[in-house]
Design an enzyme around this catalytic site. Structure first.
Site, mmCIF file in Angstrom:
data_model
loop_
_atom_site.group_PDB
_atom_site.id
_atom_site.type_symbol
_atom_site.label_atom_id
_atom_site.label_comp_id
_atom_site.label_asym_id
_atom_site.label_seq_id
_atom_site.Cartn_x
_atom_site.Cartn_y
_atom_site.Cartn_z
ATOM 1 N N TYR A 158 0.839 -1.205 0.000
ATOM 2 C CA TYR A 158 0.000 0.000 0.000
ATOM 3 C C TYR A 158 0.876 1.257 0.000
ATOM 4 O O TYR A 158 0.651 2.201 -0.775
ATOM 5 C CB TYR A 158 -0.899 -0.037 1.228
ATOM 6 C CG TYR A 158 -1.884 1.092 1.356
ATOM 7 C CD1 TYR A 158 -3.024 1.147 0.558
ATOM 8 C CD2 TYR A 158 -1.698 2.096 2.303
ATOM 9 C CE1 TYR A 158 -3.947 2.177 0.697
ATOM 10 C CE2 TYR A 158 -2.611 3.124 2.450
ATOM 11 C CZ TYR A 158 -3.729 3.156 1.649
ATOM 12 O OH TYR A 158 -4.642 4.174 1.784
ATOM 13 N N LYS A 162 1.116 4.202 -2.907
ATOM 14 C CA LYS A 162 0.808 5.598 -2.612
ATOM 15 C C LYS A 162 2.016 6.507 -2.825
ATOM 16 O O LYS A 162 1.876 7.638 -3.297
ATOM 17 C CB LYS A 162 0.275 5.718 -1.177
ATOM 18 C CG LYS A 162 -1.044 5.007 -0.949
ATOM 19 C CD LYS A 162 -2.128 5.479 -1.902
ATOM 20 C CE LYS A 162 -3.473 4.863 -1.597
ATOM 21 N NZ LYS A 162 -4.537 5.339 -2.515
#
Length: 256
Positions: A158, A162
């Site tokens: 994740y 990002k």
């Protein structure tokens, strides 16, 4: 910043609009007068959201599909322009598959990168091509996370996605500025539906940490972040590009 911002006559595409932050963004944009194209994989949830927006006097259309897959972004944009010429894109689609790196599967890595980073790239590319073909400018708002700045244990996939969105957006902002297109990133620290994917034994501790370490004494919500999104989609944000806005109730950058 955005309390008085109106978006009457503007058309905005929101990806990942079926729940959490994306749903909150779509509702807020519609309340401000924007016509909203709703994208996510869950078509039933989008249809229900469209009905909610229309019941309140707004305009919306459903453009379901997985924008992380090649070719889908172009289909979604064609559905969006049924509302009128596109003015802004809010890339919010994403998933999380939390696991430490040693235990993470190939699928858990690839699914997160595909949904967040690939999806952002495909939608941005389609929007830039469309705007350049018509000579229109536009607003791109990409969603990152504080995790992409400082990292989180168990979220390497994740955080990588990002952080990639932030770097991608910085480069894109430089490329498209001559075309009148702005590109900015919102990096929120907020509790949303995605937090429910945290294992139950860790969830309570996560919520307590969010409250304890937040200067304002509570976790953020979609309603806290939505006004920033609205401003970045508006004409008033014309002199802001290539920026990452960390939306958090704590000074500086903190884990979340």
């Amino acid at each position: 910043m955005a309390a008085g911002v109106r978006l009457d006559g503007r058309v905005v595409l929101v990806t990942g609009a079926s729940r959490g932050l994306g749903r909150g963004y779509a509702l807020d944009l519609a309340r401000r007068g924007a016509a909203v194209a709703l994208n996510a994989r869950d078509e039933d949830a989008l249809v229900a959201l469209r009905a909610e927006i229309e019941a309140a006097g707004g305009r919306a259309t459903v453009a379901a599909g997985d924008v992380g897959e090649p070719g889908v972004a172009e289909q979604v944009l064609r559905a969006a322009v049924a509302l009128g010429p596109l003015d802004a894109v809010v890339n919010n689609a994403g998933v999380n598959r939390d696991r430490t790196v040693a235990k993470m599967s190939d699928e858990e890595w690839h699914s997160v990168i595909t949904a967040s980073l690939h999806g952002t790239f495909f939608v941005c590319r389609a929007a830039v091509r469309a705007w350049r073909a018509t000579g229109r400018g536009g607003r791109i708002v990409n969603t990152a996370s504080v995790a992409g700045i400082v990292g989180n244990v168990g979220q390497a996939n994740y955080a990588a996605a990002k952080a990639g969105i932030i770097g991608f957006s910085l480069s894109l902002a430089r490329e498209v500025a001559p075309s009148g297109i702005t590109v900015n990133v919102v990096s929120p620290r907020a509790v949303t539906d995605m937090s429910e994917s945290i294992p139950p034994e860790r969830r309570r501790a996560f919520y307590e940490l969010q409250s304890r370490t937040n200067t304002l004494g509570r976790p953020g919500t979609p309603e806290d972040v939505a006004p920033v999104i609205a401003f970045l989609c508006s004409a008033e944000s014309a002199y802001l590009t290539g920026q990452t806005l960390t939306v958090t109730g704590t000074p500086g950058t903190s884990v979340g």
